[in-house]
Design a protein around this motif. Structure first.
Motif, PDB file in Angstrom:
ATOM      1  N   THR A 241     -18.594  10.184  89.333  1.00  0.00           N
ATOM      2  CA  THR A 241     -19.198   9.298  90.326  1.00  0.00           C
ATOM      3  C   THR A 241     -18.109   8.542  91.076  1.00  0.00           C
ATOM      4  N   SER A 242     -18.271   8.413  92.379  1.00  0.00           N
ATOM      5  CA  SER A 242     -17.300   7.683  93.190  1.00  0.00           C
ATOM      6  C   SER A 242     -18.000   6.597  93.994  1.00  0.00           C
ATOM      7  N   LEU A 243     -17.271   5.525  94.256  1.00  0.00           N
ATOM      8  CA  LEU A 243     -17.734   4.448  95.121  1.00  0.00           C
ATOM      9  C   LEU A 243     -17.212   4.733  96.524  1.00  0.00           C
ATOM     10  N   VAL A 244     -18.112   4.792  97.505  1.00  0.00           N
ATOM     11  CA  VAL A 244     -17.730   5.137  98.872  1.00  0.00           C
ATOM     12  C   VAL A 244     -17.779   3.884  99.742  1.00  0.00           C
ATOM     13  N   TYR A 245     -16.655   3.574 100.381  1.00  0.00           N
ATOM     14  CA  TYR A 245     -16.556   2.400 101.241  1.00  0.00           C
ATOM     15  C   TYR A 245     -16.466   2.846 102.699  1.00  0.00           C
ATOM     16  N   PHE A 246     -17.076   2.054 103.591  1.00  0.00           N
ATOM     17  CA  PHE A 246     -17.279   2.468 104.984  1.00  0.00           C
ATOM     18  C   PHE A 246     -17.096   1.269 105.896  1.00  0.00           C
ATOM     19  N   ASP A 247     -16.446   1.472 107.036  1.00  0.00           N
ATOM     20  CA  ASP A 247     -16.279   0.371 107.994  1.00  0.00           C
ATOM     21  C   ASP A 247     -17.087   0.590 109.267  1.00  0.00           C
ATOM     22  N   GLY A 248     -18.008   1.570 109.238  1.00  0.00           N
ATOM     23  CA  GLY A 248     -18.773   1.936 110.419  1.00  0.00           C
ATOM     24  C   GLY A 248     -18.223   3.185 111.067  1.00  0.00           C
ATOM     25  N   LEU A 249     -17.010   3.593 110.682  1.00  0.00           N
ATOM     26  CA  LEU A 249     -16.372   4.771 111.256  1.00  0.00           C
ATOM     27  C   LEU A 249     -15.573   5.540 110.209  1.00  0.00           C
ATOM     28  N   ALA A 250     -14.697   4.847 109.481  1.00  0.00           N
ATOM     29  CA  ALA A 250     -13.848   5.480 108.473  1.00  0.00           C
ATOM     30  C   ALA A 250     -14.429   5.275 107.073  1.00  0.00           C
ATOM     31  N   ARG A 251     -14.110   6.218 106.179  1.00  0.00           N
ATOM     32  CA  ARG A 251     -14.575   6.155 104.802  1.00  0.00           C
ATOM     33  C   ARG A 251     -13.425   6.408 103.832  1.00  0.00           C
ATOM     34  N   PHE A 252     -13.528   5.826 102.655  1.00  0.00           N
ATOM     35  CA  PHE A 252     -12.684   6.241 101.545  1.00  0.00           C
ATOM     36  C   PHE A 252     -13.479   6.106 100.253  1.00  0.00           C
ATOM     37  N   SER A 253     -13.088   6.875  99.244  1.00  0.00           N
ATOM     38  CA  SER A 253     -13.789   6.886  97.965  1.00  0.00           C
ATOM     39  C   SER A 253     -12.869   6.390  96.860  1.00  0.00           C
ATOM     40  N   VAL A 254     -13.466   5.706  95.878  1.00  0.00           N
ATOM     41  CA  VAL A 254     -12.750   5.264  94.689  1.00  0.00           C
ATOM     42  C   VAL A 254     -13.386   5.944  93.481  1.00  0.00           C
ATOM     43  N   PHE A 255     -12.609   6.791  92.798  1.00  0.00           N
ATOM     44  CA  PHE A 255     -13.046   7.454  91.571  1.00  0.00           C
ATOM     45  C   PHE A 255     -12.534   6.658  90.379  1.00  0.00           C
ATOM     46  N   VAL A 256     -13.402   6.440  89.396  1.00  0.00           N
ATOM     47  CA  VAL A 256     -12.997   5.789  88.155  1.00  0.00           C
ATOM     48  C   VAL A 256     -13.392   6.722  87.020  1.00  0.00           C
ATOM     49  N   GLU A 257     -12.384   7.331  86.369  1.00  0.00           N
ATOM     50  CA  GLU A 257     -12.662   8.377  85.389  1.00  0.00           C
ATOM     51  C   GLU A 257     -12.031   8.052  84.038  1.00  0.00           C
ATOM     52  N   PRO A 258     -12.826   8.032  82.953  1.00  0.00           N
ATOM     53  CA  PRO A 258     -12.264   7.821  81.615  1.00  0.00           C
ATOM     54  C   PRO A 258     -11.300   8.957  81.259  1.00  0.00           C
ATOM     55  N   LEU A 259     -10.172   8.607  80.650  1.00  0.00           N
ATOM     56  CA  LEU A 259      -9.184   9.625  80.302  1.00  0.00           C
ATOM     57  C   LEU A 259      -9.387  10.194  78.902  1.00  0.00           C
ATOM     58  N   HIS A 260     -10.059   9.433  78.026  1.00  0.00           N
ATOM     59  CA  HIS A 260     -10.346   9.914  76.663  1.00  0.00           C
ATOM     60  C   HIS A 260      -9.089  10.440  75.986  1.00  0.00           C
ATOM     61  N   GLY A 261      -8.001   9.707  76.135  1.00  0.00           N
ATOM     62  CA  GLY A 261      -6.766  10.083  75.464  1.00  0.00           C
ATOM     63  C   GLY A 261      -5.900  11.084  76.200  1.00  0.00           C
ATOM     64  N   VAL A 262      -6.381  11.628  77.293  1.00  0.00           N
ATOM     65  CA  VAL A 262      -5.605  12.606  78.059  1.00  0.00           C
ATOM     66  C   VAL A 262      -4.462  11.899  78.782  1.00  0.00           C
ATOM     67  N   MET A 263      -3.280  12.503  78.744  1.00  0.00           N
ATOM     68  CA  MET A 263      -2.127  11.939  79.438  1.00  0.00           C
ATOM     69  C   MET A 263      -2.229  12.209  80.934  1.00  0.00           C
ATOM     70  N   ALA A 264      -2.034  11.192  81.742  1.00  0.00           N
ATOM     71  CA  ALA A 264      -2.074  11.341  83.198  1.00  0.00           C
ATOM     72  C   ALA A 264      -1.123  10.329  83.813  1.00  0.00           C
ATOM     73  N   GLU A 265      -0.378  10.756  84.805  1.00  0.00           N
ATOM     74  CA  GLU A 265       0.612   9.911  85.441  1.00  0.00           C
ATOM     75  C   GLU A 265       0.078   9.325  86.748  1.00  0.00           C
ATOM     76  N   ASP A 266       0.571   8.142  87.105  1.00  0.00           N
ATOM     77  CA  ASP A 266       0.268   7.584  88.417  1.00  0.00           C
ATOM     78  C   ASP A 266       0.815   8.533  89.490  1.00  0.00           C
ATOM     79  N   ALA A 267       0.126   8.615  90.621  1.00  0.00           N
ATOM     80  CA  ALA A 267       0.552   9.530  91.678  1.00  0.00           C
ATOM     81  C   ALA A 267       0.154   8.987  93.031  1.00  0.00           C
ATOM     82  N   ARG A 268       0.862   9.415  94.044  1.00  0.00           N
ATOM     83  CA  ARG A 268       0.542   9.048  95.424  1.00  0.00           C
ATOM     84  C   ARG A 268       0.923  10.207  96.335  1.00  0.00           C
ATOM     85  N   SER A 269       0.082  10.495  97.329  1.00  0.00           N
ATOM     86  CA  SER A 269       0.390  11.576  98.258  1.00  0.00           C
ATOM     87  C   SER A 269      -0.309  11.331  99.586  1.00  0.00           C
TER      88      SER A 269
END
Length: 317
Positions: A241-269
């Motif tokens: 599930t993602s939270l979708v934010y809107f300004d009347g024209l542009a959109r972005f989504s925020v995903f919040v996902e449990p890792l359950h012990g899985v290793m994951a690194e911060d990333a940006r692209s």
């Protein structure tokens, strides 16, 4: 076509005449209702990061005002999406994520005061798209947290025939453009029938939990939570599930996902106009990965990701 680059508008927007702004707002008012009242079909191209794809669209408004729309990709992977009154009924591939929002220009939020507070709006000329006369609108951002848009609206219907997404230097990031457009051509039931590979989309029971468990300490001015959606996770490729934010024209989504012990690194692209920022966050219920994805500048996405907080230590299970 008479054309003024977006960057020139940004530098000289204070010179805009009230009459010009009023004319542009009138076009937005027409656009806000256009997709809810007119049937059409056509073929458009979508350009992003130097890649092109071609798509067929059928859009029908019945006598009861119900809007049905089907998008079908004509080259590359066999992908399609079916919408009824703006809600996704079925989808195959990633078509809904890639080009689905480009048919949302007629959303009523386009004429809202919130949009006008975030963008400088002008009519900057006329053009011709798919053999039809169009008026050109420029929506120039008033801050660094969003991109500029150039809209070419059909003069007869006010439907969008072309849109360009531009950065602060006036460089093209994304293009949507009709090559063939039939106004008033009402699609048949058969044309609106999805293929066998179009998978039904159902509402998530976790949506309320996500909204109640998370908040953001900071959002770009003008953006508010518009809906909760099911999307494929950028981290695990699972549906989350993602939270979708809107300004009347542009959109972005925020995903919040449990890792359950899985290793994951911060990333940006940054891929063309799309920023993706992932940040690992510790909560009382275990680590989660917060990922912000959308057509916003990378710095803005990073700030949103850093601002996400679990409410009272809550997190997804």
């Amino acid at each position: 076509m008479r054309f003024i680059p977006i960057i020139s508008l940004l530098l000289g927007s204070w010179l805009a005449l009230p009459a010009a702004a009023t004319e542009a707002q009138d076009w937005l008012e027409r656009l806000a209702d256009a997709g809810q009242s007119q049937s059409f079909q056509g073929t458009f191209v979508y350009e992003r990061n130097g890649s092109f794809s071609t798509h067929r669209i059928w859009h029908r408004v019945d006598e009861a005002g119900v809007v049905r729309e089907r998008l079908l990709q004509l080259d590359g992977p066999d992908q399609e999406v079916l919408h009824v009154d703006g809600r996704t009924q079925c989808v195959s591939g990633t078509l809904a994520d890639e080009v689905g929002d480009y048919q949302a220009w007629s959303a009523r939020d386009l004429s809202s005061q919130r949009l006008l507070e975030s963008y400088d709006l002008r009519v900057i000329g006329e053009s011709r798209v798919a053999g039809r006369a169009a008026v050109v609108l420029a929506l120039s951002p008033r801050d660094q947290h969003r991109y500029g848009v150039e809209l070419h609206l059909d003069q007869e219907s006010a439907l969008p025939l072309k849109s360009l997404l531009l950065n602060d230097k006036g460089q093209l990031l994304e293009r949507f453009q009709y090559t063939q457009f039939d106004l008033g051509a009402s699609p048949t039931d058969q044309q609106l029938q999805s293929g066998a590979g179009c998978r039904p989309v159902t509402a998530s029971k976790a949506a309320t939990e996500v909204v109640g468990a998370w908040r953001s300490d900071w959002l770009p001015p003008g953006f508010t939570l518009s809906r909760v959606a099911e999307r494929r996770s950028p981290v695990s490729d699972e549906q989350v599930t993602s939270l979708v934010y809107f300004d009347g024209l542009a959109r972005f989504s925020v995903f919040v996902e449990p890792l359950h012990g899985v290793m994951a690194e911060d990333a940006r692209s940054q891929l063309g106009p799309t920023a993706a920022v992932s940040r690992r966050l510790a909560t009382a219920d275990g680590d989660v990965m917060v990922t912000v994805v959308g057509e916003i500048p990378l710095g803005t996405a990073e700030r949103v990701a850093l601002s996400m907080r679990a409410i009272d230590g809550q997190a997804l299970q």
